[in-house]
Enzyme design. Sequence first.
Site, PDB file in Angstrom:
ATOM      1  N   ASP A   1      46.212  32.232  50.015  1.00 42.63           N
ATOM      2  CA  ASP A   1      46.943  32.532  51.248  1.00 42.63           C
ATOM      3  C   ASP A   1      46.087  33.272  52.279  1.00 42.63           C
ATOM      4  O   ASP A   1      46.540  33.477  53.408  1.00 42.63           O
ATOM      5  CB  ASP A   1      48.190  33.374  50.944  1.00 42.63           C
TER       6      ASP A   1
ATOM      7  N   GLU B   1      51.836  38.759  40.705  1.00 43.34           N
ATOM      8  CA  GLU B   1      51.449  38.754  42.122  1.00 43.34           C
ATOM      9  C   GLU B   1      52.344  39.779  42.818  1.00 43.34           C
ATOM     10  O   GLU B   1      53.475  39.493  43.186  1.00 43.34           O
ATOM     11  CB  GLU B   1      51.643  37.355  42.706  1.00 43.34           C
TER      12      GLU B   1
ATOM     13  N   ASP C   1      54.049  34.092  41.014  1.00 45.23           N
ATOM     14  CA  ASP C   1      54.047  34.336  42.448  1.00 45.23           C
ATOM     15  C   ASP C   1      55.296  35.133  42.835  1.00 45.23           C
ATOM     16  O   ASP C   1      56.381  34.914  42.291  1.00 45.23           O
ATOM     17  CB  ASP C   1      54.031  32.989  43.182  1.00 45.23           C
TER      18      ASP C   1
END
Length: 520
Positions: free
Chosen positions: A402, A349, A302
């Site tokens: 998200d 990501e 992430d």
Amino acid sequence: MDRQCAVLMPVFSLPSRFGIGCFDREAYAFVDFLADAGQSMWQVLPFCQTGFGDSPYQSISSFAGNPYFIDLEQLVGDGLLSWEECESVWFGSDQERVDYGALYENRYPLLRKAYGRFADAIRGGLDIPASSQKKEYQAFLDKEAYWLKDYAMFMAIKNREEGRNWLSWEKPLRDRDSKAMESAEKELADEIGFYSFMQYEFERQWEKLHAYAREKGISIIGDIPFYVAMDSAATWAHRDVFLFDKKGEPEAVAGCAPDAFSKTGQLWGNPLYDWKAQSSGYAWWINRIARNLEFYDMLRIDHFNGFAEYYAVPYGDETAEKGKICKGPGMDFFRALTESLGEVPIIAEDLGIITPATEKLLKDTGYPGMKVLQYAFDWTEYSYYLPYNHIPNSVVYTGTHDNTTTRAWIEELSDHDRDFARRYIHSENTDYGTFVWDMIREAYRSVSDLCVIPLQDYLVKGKEARINKPGTLGENWQWRLQPNFLSKELSGSIRELAKLYGRIPAKKEVEEEDGDEPAD
């Protein structure tokens, strides 16, 4: 990567009788569903133990698993709990949202009962199935000692301090004075044992489920948050890894620079890494990734951008306006990682603002980045995320954890953007349900090697099934799948897409076809 497909589904969102998805029979059934649907991978969110706000991206530990995922039924089988005791936390499988407050109040007392019997059993004082696990438990303690001792001590002290942030503890414990630590270890021995036991059970149960997934041809994609929480075992036990001054106070915290969406920027508040101090080997980070490779087959990092550059805000500022952009470790970190662990399968990501530094780092590492279709259809009609801009070495999503669900995204689009999306994917005259499946089809036929679809999109769920709304606190990480939603019809429809667009590996497809042939 080969051309493959995966489903994004958090463990906590699985059905379960005990208030939250866990490593129980429903998780095994979900693996069966993935195999029937022609999938190769299951993407989960971080397994980290959650703290304030319930986010797996603001964890108490970067190494420990979430005790809520422990299957109580397996504890019953080991003689550590009774069904009557489990019924005291029986929520029913049809509970639509995870109630973290209720879990905190009732799950730990139950797990403490299990630990008491386990400790008695391995000492020889109780003859139950768990009595045979003494050697296995000791082997776990020895193998994971490099992080487990600090984590268990941190949790034991934090519990005694009624949850207070470690920065407010008395100075000897805050600064890990050797005499204070020795005293706390003796005083809190049983509590330290309790937290160690929960990690043992978590790992033991996950290894069984992970092995079952491998047998079914399903690999696990895990998620590693870039930042850690300020109030965590990592910052307390490894202050040298982070930007803290000589007094033990953070020098700066993470955030995002002011832009068109936020005039004062975003103040995240996470501690920053002292990359200069770590450059001799990045030991903590490499240990962290090695630990996650015990859980997962592939890692999604992430906020990959943070390795290229990051935004530092002076500690104590109320906004992010006075922050500055700093250089990350770049390829030096990934070379050290490869030297220590070999080639690690990583998804980067790389969403958000893509700077030249991030583009270069992604190219230099060779890791696949992410393409999200919900970002593709805007007023410019020329987005970086449009399918004709995709490359094979990438991962395509309809949306991520998200994002809102694709059904809700369609409903919330402007008329122009919705019309553009309809024209692009040739879904001009369809209802919203068919529109969602046409978006899924568009992801499947992308040239991206890996296609990942959130389960909610297959079920055409609306905004009620959103996992997380970034920048908000509360009502996140709660959605749960209802029982009996995963039908043979649905898995068959998904498999057809996987076969049609070449996302069932050739070897697997041949084996399945051979298995369907009638016997001579």
